[in-house]
Design a protein around this motif. Structure first.
Motif, mmCIF file in Angstrom:
data_model
loop_
_atom_site.group_PDB
_atom_site.id
_atom_site.type_symbol
_atom_site.label_atom_id
_atom_site.label_comp_id
_atom_site.label_asym_id
_atom_site.label_seq_id
_atom_site.Cartn_x
_atom_site.Cartn_y
_atom_site.Cartn_z
ATOM 1 N N TYR A 81 -10.812 -47.915 -15.580
ATOM 2 C CA TYR A 81 -11.163 -48.315 -14.211
ATOM 3 C C TYR A 81 -9.952 -48.876 -13.472
ATOM 4 C CZ TYR A 81 -16.181 -47.671 -14.968
ATOM 5 O OH TYR A 81 -17.424 -47.140 -15.204
ATOM 6 N N CYS B 285 -22.973 -49.683 -9.274
ATOM 7 C CA CYS B 285 -23.719 -48.771 -10.148
ATOM 8 C C CYS B 285 -24.383 -49.513 -11.304
ATOM 9 C CB CYS B 285 -22.789 -47.704 -10.712
ATOM 10 S SG CYS B 285 -21.900 -46.789 -9.430
ATOM 11 N N CYS C 94 -18.203 -53.409 -9.743
ATOM 12 C CA CYS C 94 -18.859 -52.692 -10.848
ATOM 13 C C CYS C 94 -20.363 -52.604 -10.601
ATOM 14 C CB CYS C 94 -18.610 -53.406 -12.169
ATOM 15 S SG CYS C 94 -16.877 -53.755 -12.497
HETATM 16 C C1 HEC Z 1 -19.706 -45.177 -9.262
HETATM 17 C C2 HEC Z 1 -20.558 -45.890 -10.183
HETATM 18 C C3 HEC Z 1 -19.836 -46.802 -11.193
HETATM 19 C C4 HEC Z 1 -19.041 -47.910 -10.950
HETATM 20 C C5 HEC Z 1 -18.619 -48.474 -9.616
HETATM 21 C C6 HEC Z 1 -18.681 -48.418 -12.257
HETATM 22 N N1 HEC Z 1 -19.249 -47.660 -13.239
HETATM 23 FE FE1 HEC Z 1 -19.098 -47.999 -15.232
HETATM 24 N N2 HEC Z 1 -19.978 -46.179 -15.576
HETATM 25 C C7 HEC Z 1 -20.492 -45.341 -14.614
HETATM 26 C C8 HEC Z 1 -20.839 -44.063 -15.214
HETATM 27 C C9 HEC Z 1 -21.436 -42.860 -14.490
HETATM 28 C C10 HEC Z 1 -20.485 -44.165 -16.571
HETATM 29 C C11 HEC Z 1 -20.604 -43.042 -17.613
HETATM 30 C C12 HEC Z 1 -19.547 -41.982 -17.329
HETATM 31 C C13 HEC Z 1 -19.474 -40.872 -18.359
HETATM 32 O O1 HEC Z 1 -20.017 -41.012 -19.438
HETATM 33 O O2 HEC Z 1 -18.841 -39.853 -18.056
HETATM 34 C C14 HEC Z 1 -19.960 -45.524 -16.770
HETATM 35 C C15 HEC Z 1 -19.575 -46.057 -17.988
HETATM 36 C C16 HEC Z 1 -19.214 -47.378 -18.194
HETATM 37 C C17 HEC Z 1 -19.040 -48.005 -19.486
HETATM 38 C C18 HEC Z 1 -19.246 -47.331 -20.831
HETATM 39 C C19 HEC Z 1 -20.656 -47.552 -21.319
HETATM 40 C C20 HEC Z 1 -21.043 -46.640 -22.430
HETATM 41 O O3 HEC Z 1 -22.067 -46.949 -23.070
HETATM 42 O O4 HEC Z 1 -20.401 -45.613 -22.670
HETATM 43 C C21 HEC Z 1 -18.679 -49.311 -19.265
HETATM 44 C C22 HEC Z 1 -18.408 -50.378 -20.304
HETATM 45 C C23 HEC Z 1 -18.598 -49.478 -17.838
HETATM 46 N N3 HEC Z 1 -18.938 -48.291 -17.214
HETATM 47 C C24 HEC Z 1 -18.214 -50.654 -17.191
HETATM 48 C C25 HEC Z 1 -17.886 -50.711 -15.836
HETATM 49 C C26 HEC Z 1 -17.105 -51.753 -15.219
HETATM 50 C C27 HEC Z 1 -16.538 -52.944 -15.953
HETATM 51 C C28 HEC Z 1 -16.980 -51.413 -13.900
HETATM 52 C C29 HEC Z 1 -16.178 -52.109 -12.831
HETATM 53 C C30 HEC Z 1 -14.765 -52.197 -13.115
HETATM 54 C C31 HEC Z 1 -17.715 -50.161 -13.697
HETATM 55 N N4 HEC Z 1 -18.225 -49.771 -14.908
HETATM 56 C C32 HEC Z 1 -17.867 -49.533 -12.472
HETATM 57 C C33 HEC Z 1 -20.647 -45.642 -13.279
HETATM 58 C C34 HEC Z 1 -19.943 -46.651 -12.630
#
Ligand code: HEC
Ligand code: HEC
Length: 391
Positions: free
Chosen positions: A340, A238, A235
């Motif tokens: 995820y 990013c 996670c």
């Molecule tokens: C490639 C980059 C990337 C990775 C790797 C990633 N994220 Fe994210 N995450 C994002 C992006 C970009 C968004 C927003 C996407 C959208 O709104 O369309 C997001 C949104 C979220 C949100 C929602 C937050 C909100 O305020 O809406 C959470 C919670 C989150 N991620 C947790 C995680 C977790 C836990 C992991 C690992 C399992 C993870 N992310 C892996 C890029 C990433």
């Protein structure tokens, strides 16, 4: 003896509980380094050189009053605080923002907004003040029109006095300048919104300092979740740094259809709007004499892979917010983790490196990740009412 048994039993339970609560997983030096990157918290305040009232007490005070000022809207009924509510983590609890009409995107929280460099889900703003100007004018949001802010500043003795204290002159006749100044004061205020320290921060500091005793107070489920977050689940590719975001953009396979036949192109459209805006950092309203603040805007280039990318949200206070994602399409943190875990590779961009892949988490792993995310939350202190601008 018989009468003492319940007492002994309860003592035993309490002892076992305290031993269970005192456990620390094994953390390798690499893991400790990775965890260390998510702090310390809070970071030192930043000054935005493109905004001359950034960090100034008079600018911040004016900005707080303007943030709550409904006269800035076309119908006199909506302020920034209507959608960005202090009691709701500076958001509104809705899946999509509601102004004059329902918007296509969710209202983001404003916590820690002063540390960012791109603003809006699509990065159409390159400064906090340019981003703060947009809702004032947008007919779907406050619909204030270009003259509204100027009229309010000139017409209200207290605001005019607050303006003079912040900017060193009376509100003049140049409406566009007053609109920009309104946005700069709003930005100065918002940059003070820093989220509170959390139990994760205590753990992180103890672990980095080698204080095992203190670190072992952090719940085991959260420790396991954190291990996944920085390990197997990646996670932190990013969600990195003290705010748990790299401040850049990504595609994690959230559908970007707004309604049949219409898409939200995210970063792709945002870069177009950024280039077209007279209020971007390359324009005449940038106060930075060094020119250093223009670097990012000058060099950013629109690419095909930007289509459907949205800004990586910070994760502090995340469990107190929601719904989640740019379009509010996921209701709970459990839904986010399930996304995820099960995301279909077909929905992800094929160009570029695949940073997201279906994780196939077990029920326990999913619960651990959520338990970890919840340790990024804390109750913010109650805000005192804004002090009077010009007593
Ligand atoms: C490639 C980059 C990337 C990775 C790797 C990633 N994220 Fe994210 N995450 C994002 C992006 C970009 C968004 C927003 C996407 C959208 O709104 O369309 C997001 C949104 C979220 C949100 C929602 C937050 C909100 O305020 O809406 C959470 C919670 C989150 N991620 C947790 C995680 C977790 C836990 C992991 C690992 C399992 C993870 N992310 C892996 C890029 C990433
Ligand atoms: C009708 C509800 C609404 C009102 C009123 C409103 N906002 Fe927002 N705000 C939103 C939504 C929705 C977004 C996301 C916009 C986007 O990404 O296109 C947003 C985004 C932002 C952002 C960018 C946050 C980020 O994470 O990049 C800032 C800063 C902001 N608003 C400040 C303000 C200020 C200052 C005002 C008052 C002048 C205001 N907003 C009024 C709904 C609102």
């Amino acid at each position: 003896m018989i009468r003492l048994l319940p007492l002994l039993a309860s003592l035993l339970v309490a002892w076992a509980g305290s031993v269970l609560a005192q456990q620390l997983l094994d953390w390798s030096p690499e893991e400790v380094r990775a965890i260390g990157q998510h702090g310390p918290w809070p970071p030192p305040p930043v000054r935005d050189l493109s905004n001359k009232v950034s960090g100034t007490p008079a600018g911040i005070a004016l900005g707080e009053h303007l943030f709550n000022e409904a006269r800035l809207s076309g119908d006199g009924r909506m302020s920034c605080a209507t959608c960005h509510q202090a009691g709701r983590e500076w958001s509104d609890g809705l899946a999509r923002g509601r102004g004059a009409v329902e918007l296509d995107r969710r209202t983001p929280s404003l916590w820690n907004i002063g540390y960012l460099h791109w603003f809006g889900w699509d990065g159409a703003g390159d400064s906090l003040w340019a981003q703060s100007l947009r809702p004032l004018l947008d007919p779907r949001e406050m619909n204030g029109g270009p003259m509204r802010a100027a009229e309010v500043l000139r017409g209200d003795a207290t605001l005019a006095c607050g303006y003079e204290r912040a900017f060193g002159r009376r509100p003049g006749t140049d409406d566009e300048q007053l609109l920009v100044d309104t946005a700069k004061a709003l930005a100065a205020f918002q940059a003070t919104l820093v989220s509170p320290r959390t139990s994760f921060d205590d753990f992180r500091d103890a672990l980095v300092a080698g204080d095992r005793e203190h670190a072992s107070r952090y719940p085991l489920a959260a420790q396991r979740g954190l291990k996944l977050f920085i390990g197997e689940a990646s996670c932190n590719l990013c969600h990195i740094g003290p705010r748990f975001t790299n401040g850049e953009f990504g595609d994690i396979g959230i559908p970007f259809f707004v309604r049949p036949g219409e898409v939200d192109s995210g970063r792709h459209g945002g870069l177009g709007r950024l280039a077209a805006s007279p209020f971007n950092l390359l324009g005449k309203y940038n106060d930075d004499p060094t020119g250093n603040t223009t670097r990012r805007t000058r060099h950013v280039q629109r690419q095909h892979s930007n289509f459907g990318e949205f800004r990586v949200p910070g994760l502090r206070q995340v469990g107190r917010g929601g719904p989640y994602m740019h379009n509010g399409s996921l209701a709970t943190l459990n839904d986010v983790v399930r996304h995820y875990s099960e995301v279909s590779p077909d929905r992800l961009h094929s160009d570029g490196i695949a940073l997201v892949r279906p994780l196939g988490l077990t029920t326990e792993q999913s619960a651990d990740l959520v338990a970890f995310l919840r340790t990024l939350d804390a109750e913010p202190p109650i805000r005192p009412a804004p002090s009077s601008l010009c007593p």
